[in-house]
Design an enzyme around this catalytic site. Structure first.
Site, PDB file in Angstrom:
ATOM      1  CG  HIS A 134      -9.273  -4.043   2.700  1.00 61.48           C
ATOM      2  ND1 HIS A 134      -8.544  -3.908   1.550  1.00 61.48           N
ATOM      3  CD2 HIS A 134      -8.357  -4.207   3.678  1.00 61.48           C
ATOM      4  CE1 HIS A 134      -7.261  -4.016   1.808  1.00 61.48           C
ATOM      5  NE2 HIS A 134      -7.117  -4.186   3.102  1.00 61.48           N
ATOM      6  CD  GLU A 187      -3.005  -1.237   0.346  1.00 58.84           C
ATOM      7  OE1 GLU A 187      -3.082  -0.347  -0.518  1.00 58.84           O
ATOM      8  OE2 GLU A 187      -3.796  -2.202   0.420  1.00 58.84           O
ATOM      9  CG  HIS A 206      -7.174  -6.015   7.610  1.00 57.99           C
ATOM     10  ND1 HIS A 206      -6.463  -7.067   7.061  1.00 57.99           N
ATOM     11  CD2 HIS A 206      -6.956  -4.957   6.772  1.00 57.99           C
ATOM     12  CE1 HIS A 206      -5.835  -6.681   5.959  1.00 57.99           C
ATOM     13  NE2 HIS A 206      -6.104  -5.404   5.768  1.00 57.99           N
ATOM     14  CG  HIS A 209      -4.582  -0.491   5.783  1.00 59.53           C
ATOM     15  ND1 HIS A 209      -5.952  -0.427   5.722  1.00 59.53           N
ATOM     16  CD2 HIS A 209      -4.236  -1.698   5.273  1.00 59.53           C
ATOM     17  CE1 HIS A 209      -6.402  -1.547   5.185  1.00 59.53           C
ATOM     18  NE2 HIS A 209      -5.390  -2.343   4.910  1.00 59.53           N
ATOM     19  CD  GLU A 265     -14.276  11.193  25.650  1.00 57.33           C
ATOM     20  OE1 GLU A 265     -13.182  10.915  25.149  1.00 57.33           O
ATOM     21  OE2 GLU A 265     -14.433  11.999  26.569  1.00 57.33           O
TER      22      GLU A 265
HETATM   23  O1  2HA Z   1      -0.616  -5.578   4.014  1.00 53.52           O
HETATM   24  O2  2HA Z   1      -3.467  -5.026   4.486  1.00 53.52           O
HETATM   25  O3  2HA Z   1      -4.224  -3.844   2.273  1.00 53.52           O
HETATM   26  C1  2HA Z   1      -1.714  -6.218   3.540  1.00 53.52           C
HETATM   27  C2  2HA Z   1      -2.856  -5.302   3.492  1.00 53.52           C
HETATM   28  C3  2HA Z   1      -3.195  -4.741   2.202  1.00 53.52           C
HETATM   29 ZN    ZN Z   2      -5.392  -4.260   4.184  1.00 47.92          ZN
END
Ligand code: 2HA
Ligand code: ZN
Length: 273
Positions: free
Chosen positions: A212, A117, A143, A141, A171
């Site tokens: 995602h 990414e 998940h 980022h 909050e």
């Molecule tokens: O690193 O999360 O979006 C793997 C991911 C790609």
């Molecule tokens: Zn990801």
């Protein structure tokens, strides 16, 4: 300095990755993080860097990041291992003078490249650097499960996510008064998702990638991690409420807007209309 690990930013980077792992947000190689180093930090670790490595294309141009250094997680590397073997799982990169290429100048000692990414991280750093006068330095980022679960339940619209998540913890509108952006499902690692996220990040500090994960930006590690944590906690409460038959009462729009004045934040009323 005798080791690059004496740098506080490297320590915070490693610790934040580990905290994210402990939260359960980074299964296998899931998630990625980057930090734009200050000039002083880059200068202090220069003896440990190899600036002569091979240049690689970023895939897009980030002119205002020319010559900047970033700490970045490695592609295909597992967050689980970062604390134990940071030199094999993270790296420092330098963007070249054109803003089109980068070099790995430290780390990934057993081989590898920065996160898949990387174009999204760098484009969004570029936008946030400009919009915050250089204040924003961290992009995360991951998940987190409840946030992702909501993308199968709520309309995939900024307003629907913002209002529903704001309502779960008082909050929330104070922590992210501009709200949250939502993108439809997209191919990850692409420049399309980089540009689409970039459009949303102009307004928000958090963008949900449907089915995602989530993408957050902030000035420092704690604020950015805290933002993701707050959104995921709210999403968890909402999933519990939905699982128990849905809301029986809620915080009204007027109540949410009443937080603006005492907490000196500009809560976006349009999200509640
Ligand atoms: O690193 O999360 O979006 C793997 C991911 C790609
Ligand atoms: Zn990801």
């Amino acid at each position: 300095m005798e080791s690059i690990f004496e740098l506080k930013a490297i320590q915070m980077f490693i610790d934040t990755c580990h905290q994210s792992w402990l939260k359960g947000w980074n299964e296998r190689n899931g998630g990625n993080m980057s930090y734009r180093m200050t000039e002083e930090e880059a200068a202090s670790v220069r003896p440990f860097l190899n600036e002569k490595t091979q240049p690689r294309p970023i895939g897009l141009r980030v002119e205002n990041l020319a010559n900047e250094y970033f700490i970045v997680t490695g592609s295909g590397k597992f967050y689980k291992n970062i604390l134990r073997e940071p030199e094999n799982n993270i790296c420092v990169i330098r963007v070249d003078e054109t803003g089109e290429n980068y070099r790995i100048v430290w780390g990934l000692a057993e081989g590898g490249v920065p996160t898949s990414e990387l174009p999204t991280h760098l484009l969004n750093h570029s936008i946030k650097k400009e919009r915050t006068n250089g204040q924003y330095r961290v992009i995360m980022h991951a998940h987190p499960a409840n946030t992702v679960a909501l993308t199968f339940l709520l309309p995939l619209e900024d307003k629907a996510f913002t209002r529903n998540i704001w309502e779960m913890i008082t909050e929330c509108p104070i922590v992210f008064p501009a709200g949250i952006g939502v993108l439809p499902w997209m191919v990850c690692g692409s420049s399309d998702i980089a540009y689409a996220t970039g459009e949303k990040i102009k307004k928000y500090d958090a963008v949900i990638w449907s089915h995602h994960g989530i993408f957050c930006a902030g000035p420092d590690f704690d604020t950015t991690f805290g933002l993701m944590d707050t959104i995921e906690k709210s999403a968890e409460i909402l999933i519990k409420v939905m699982s128990c038959g849905g809301k029986k009462q809620f915080i009204t729009p007027e109540q949410i807007l009443a937080l603006s004045e005492p907490y000196h934040v500009d809560i976006d009323a349009q999200m509640l209309s």
